[in-house]
Design an enzyme around this catalytic site. Structure first.
Site, mmCIF file in Angstrom:
data_model
loop_
_atom_site.group_PDB
_atom_site.id
_atom_site.type_symbol
_atom_site.label_atom_id
_atom_site.label_comp_id
_atom_site.label_asym_id
_atom_site.label_seq_id
_atom_site.Cartn_x
_atom_site.Cartn_y
_atom_site.Cartn_z
ATOM 1 N N ARG A 73 0.817 -1.207 0.000
ATOM 2 C CA ARG A 73 0.000 0.000 0.000
ATOM 3 C C ARG A 73 0.858 1.266 0.000
ATOM 4 N NH1 ARG A 73 -4.726 -2.901 2.598
ATOM 5 N NH2 ARG A 73 -6.483 -1.471 2.590
ATOM 6 N N ARG A 100 -21.799 -2.986 2.604
ATOM 7 C CA ARG A 100 -21.068 -4.010 3.348
ATOM 8 C C ARG A 100 -21.128 -3.745 4.856
ATOM 9 N NH1 ARG A 100 -14.791 -4.628 1.906
ATOM 10 N NH2 ARG A 100 -14.520 -2.809 3.237
ATOM 11 N N ARG A 152 -17.147 -4.461 10.722
ATOM 12 C CA ARG A 152 -15.808 -3.877 10.706
ATOM 13 C C ARG A 152 -15.847 -2.489 11.318
ATOM 14 N NH1 ARG A 152 -12.390 -4.987 5.261
ATOM 15 N NH2 ARG A 152 -11.516 -3.010 5.964
ATOM 16 N N ARG A 176 -10.061 6.105 4.731
ATOM 17 C CA ARG A 176 -9.445 4.994 3.986
ATOM 18 C C ARG A 176 -9.375 5.314 2.500
ATOM 19 N NH1 ARG A 176 -13.355 0.653 5.602
ATOM 20 N NH2 ARG A 176 -12.304 -0.653 4.084
#
Ligand code: AMP
Length: 190
Positions: free
Chosen positions: A89, A128, A134, A145
């Site tokens: 990343r 989601r 999460r 993010r």
């Protein structure tokens, strides 16, 4: 060993497509996000050092992440191939991966970049979030993010583009059709 990096923003379908690649090619799977979550669940030292960053929607520092990746990679000495999902990343992570693989006379063979527009990503993650449990799927963390992806992570692409390894694939549409494009890309270099 065939080393495949699956790359894309959060919610681009990396996990879903990894499952399909594993089914077809029996590759091992290293999802750095899954490894971190498992360690947080088990309250390990690694989990404790990563938790604050993950909960904030920020990248875990390279030093921690690279060490973990190396340990994970050592778990699959006899795999036909490995899918790296969520790693690298950052450019230092990509450089570290090259060093790790070179030590075994290996390399990154292909980078599959799933392209999904930002708006679609937001919709998918919001969907989601209803079932994922999460801590980083909450709206504000999601924004961070996405921001981490478009400011830091995307810089990994020129690194691999310079090596001619990036195959860009439209990540919007039918899951099986997207997978077919991934298979074509893999077969084109195998
Ligand atoms: P993911 O499941 O891939 O979306 O990862 C969830 C979270 O884990 C990310 O938002 C980061 O906080 C952390 N993470 C996973 N992989 C990495 C990585 N390669 N480098 C830094 N942080 C990571």
């Amino acid at each position: 060993m065939f080393n495949l990096v699956i790359f894309g923003p959060p919610g681009s379908g990396k996990g879903t497509q990894s499952e399909k690649i594993i089914e077809k090619y029996q590759f091992a799977h290293i999802s750095t996000g899954d490894v971190f979550r498992e360690n947080i669940k088990n309250n390990t030292a690694l989990g404790q050092s990563a938790k604050q960053y993950i909960d904030a929607g920020e990248l875990v520092p390279d030093e921690i992440t690279i060490k973990m990746l190396k340990a994970e990679n050592d778990k699959f000495p006899h795999a036909q191939g490995v899918i790296l999902d969520g790693y690298p990343r950052t450019v230092p992570q990509a450089e570290a991966l090259d060093t790790i693989l070179e030590a075994d006379a290996e390399k990154v063979d292909i980078v599959i970049q799933l392209e999904v527009p930002e708006e679609t990503i937001r919709d998918r993650i919001a969907h989601r979030a209803k079932t994922s449990n999460r801590t980083d799927d909450e709206a504000e963390k999601v924004e961070r993010r996405i921001n981490e992806y478009f400011t830091k992570t995307i810089q990994v692409i020129p690194y691999y583009d310079a090596q001619g390894k990036v195959h860009k694939i439209n990540g919007v549409g039918d899951i099986d059709a997207i997978f077919e494009h991934i298979v074509q890309a893999i077969e084109s270099i195998r």
